[in-house]
Write an enzyme that holds these catalytic residues in place. Structure first.
Site, PDB file in Angstrom:
ATOM      1  N   LYS A 195     -55.800 -62.862  80.687  1.00 20.54           N
ATOM      2  CA  LYS A 195     -56.921 -63.714  80.284  1.00 20.54           C
ATOM      3  C   LYS A 195     -56.736 -64.056  78.812  1.00 20.54           C
ATOM      4  CE  LYS A 195     -61.036 -65.355  79.206  1.00 20.54           C
ATOM      5  NZ  LYS A 195     -60.789 -65.543  77.740  1.00 20.54           N
ATOM      6  N   GLU A 270     -56.344 -52.637  70.551  1.00 25.41           N
ATOM      7  CA  GLU A 270     -55.866 -52.970  69.200  1.00 25.41           C
ATOM      8  C   GLU A 270     -56.921 -53.871  68.591  1.00 25.41           C
ATOM      9  OE1 GLU A 270     -54.852 -54.805  66.208  1.00 25.41           O
ATOM     10  OE2 GLU A 270     -53.394 -55.912  67.433  1.00 25.41           O
ATOM     11  N   GLU A 402     -64.330 -56.619  58.038  1.00 23.82           N
ATOM     12  CA  GLU A 402     -63.231 -57.528  58.343  1.00 23.82           C
ATOM     13  C   GLU A 402     -63.740 -58.968  58.311  1.00 23.82           C
ATOM     14  OE1 GLU A 402     -59.524 -57.568  61.384  1.00 23.82           O
ATOM     15  OE2 GLU A 402     -61.504 -57.487  62.320  1.00 23.82           O
TER      16      GLU A 402
END
Length: 500
Positions: A195, A270, A402
């Site tokens: 996906k 990850e 982030e």
């Protein structure tokens, strides 16, 4: 650093994308057949450099995921499950050759769809070929072990594929992350349902078409495009899945792990990062400078491993600040296919998010320098100036969160202990770079940094297909790349034979 004059990006049309396609991106691939999604609905494909719609992809959903997993299961229990490892390797090698032959077309697709500068997109295509080549060579070298045991027993282990592997890939490095996931999964003998991100699906479809040309049997690689909340959620919670690999944001990773956990499916995650460069007074600064900036500006900062924090020892801080500021003033953002230092961000949504961080920084911090945006770039493109802030407190949100954009912060530190405290002082733990000539300090820092990878007097090592990659804390768990990824796509079976 600016490029030569060019045709204004706003004048370009969808014909650029169509001219390099040899497949229909509005279809999905299931069981070797290209077909519309079950609902018949589509999503737009936008060029981030212009904001223009270039085409469409299928909006797959749970029905398509069901069909894809059924096809993958049938292939795993059928022809692919009986394919020798050496033959799996030969198919992957053929894929690698075809990717190399089509590298320029793949790079153009990525530049138009993702907004990544063309030279960076070409590097990604070459990295994809290298992943396929590496795992092609590793496919028949995945071995078990014998275990010394009691007299009268022989004990050995087998490494076997999980079965059907789900792979959910993000929009920032589609080709590279597809390569490191799918190549390792197929080399280990799994079948895959992929996906891709709805913002960047076209290159994944291109690689799937290449896989067919290379002779990959039907059902071994299936690709369902669509929204994360629909197709992505259906894949992560599907009871027919045997393993799931996800690269993306922390928040989405948490939801995916929870969904897969209900079926006790192992997950490799990850996720994000807030990675530091740690610059000591004794470093070779001339050697370090290009990397200090480039390791954050790659892909306009839209990189989980971006070195978005630069920690500099006091004695060198002012010089680093002035030299980095000079470099930032020369950074130019512009249309991806024109090869600027930075391309656009992926979407208007991402541009707005990064813009808020920059506004906070300008209101609360010292703005050290900004880059520029090419004057004739499309006003509808998602461009953001490269931005450097200095004297940033370690606990400030720009030093903790982030941003996923071209924003970098400079943080002073006093000594080794202070550097470690600051570097380890976030919820993330993906990568760190250490710049020092002191060999003892290099070893101490490498041991004490709470990250998955440490680079001493370098950063990133040119991508490092062979190098295990992953994080700790909210950067995730499990490892991509290298043999560790291959091991992650297998499970151990222990066989104990009693023979007297």
């Amino acid at each position: 650093m600016a490029s030569a004059p060019h045709t204004p990006a706003s004048a370009r049309t969808s014909t650029e994308l169509q001219s390099v396609l040899w497949f229909d991106p509005a279809k999905i691939l299931i069981d070797g057949q290209w077909r519309p999604c079950a609902s018949g609905h589509v999503l737009p494909v936008e060029n981030p450099s212009t904001g223009q719609v270039m085409g469409q992809i299928a909006r797959g959903d749970a029905a398509d995921i069901d069909a894809a997993i059924d096809a993958a299961r049938h292939a795993f229990e059928g022809p692919w499950g009986r394919t020798p490892a050496a033959e799996r390797g030969r198919i992957l090698m053929e894929m690698s050759k075809l990717v190399q032959q089509r590298a320029e077309a793949l790079a153009m697709i990525e530049a138009l769809d993702v907004g990544k500068p063309l030279h960076q997109s070409l590097n990604d295509a070459r990295a994809l070929a290298r992943y396929l080549e590496f795992y092609a060579g590793a496919a028949d070298k995945l071995m078990g072990t014998t275990i010394p045991y009691q007299h009268g027993f022989t004990v050995y282990t087998l490494r076997e594929p999980h079965g059907v592997a789900g792979i959910i890939i993000p929009w920032n490095y589609p080709m590279q992350i597809l390569g490191r996931g799918v190549a390792a999964a197929l080399a280990a003998g799994n079948t895959c349902v992929v996906k891709p991100a709805e913002d960047a699906s076209v290159s994944t479809l291109a690689v799937a078409a290449i896989a067919q040309e290379a002779g990959l049997p039907a059902g071994v690689l299936n690709v369902v495009t669509g929204l994360g909340a629909e197709a992505g959620a259906a894949l992560s919670e599907h009871p027919g899945l045997d393993h799931l690999s996800f690269t993306g944001s922390v928040a989405t990773g948490q939801r995916i792990q929870a969904a897969a956990g209900r079926n006790v499916v192992p997950v490799t995650l990850e996720l994000g990062g807030k990675s530091p460069h740690i610059v000591f007074d004794d470093c070779d600064l001339d050697d370090a400078m290009p990397t200090l900036v480039g390791a954050c500006m790659q892909n306009a900062g839209q990189t989980c491993s971006a070195a978005s924090r630069v920690l500099v020892q006091r004695g060198l801080y002012d010089e680093v600040k002035h030299r980095m500021a000079d470099m930032y003033r020369g950074l130019v953002a512009g249309p991806a296919i024109d090869g600027h230092d930075l391309g656009p961000l992926i979407s208007a949504r991402q541009k707005a998010l990064v813009g808020r961080y920059i506004e906070w920084g300008k209101a609360e911090l010292n703005l050290a320098a900004e880059g520029s945006i090419r004057p004739d770039a499309s006003p509808d493109g998602h461009f953001v100036r490269a931005t450097l802030f200095s004297e940033v407190p370690p606990d400030h949100r720009l030093a903790q969160e982030e941003i996923f954009g071209p924003v970098q912060v400079l943080i002073p530190f006093e000594d080794e202990a202070d550097a470690l405290r600051i570097a380890n002082g976030t919820v993330y733990g993906l990568i760190a770079g250490v710049w020092t000539r002191d060999g003892g300090r290099q070893m101490r820092m490498a041991r004490q940094l709470n990250v998955g990878q440490v680079y001493l007097n370098n950063y990133g090592a040119g991508g490092g297909v062979e190098l295990p990659f992953g994080g700790v804390g909210q950067s995730g768990h499990g490892r991509e790349k290298g043999f560790e990824a291959l091991y992650g796509f297998t499970r151990i079976k222990t066989v104990t034979a009693r023979h007297g």
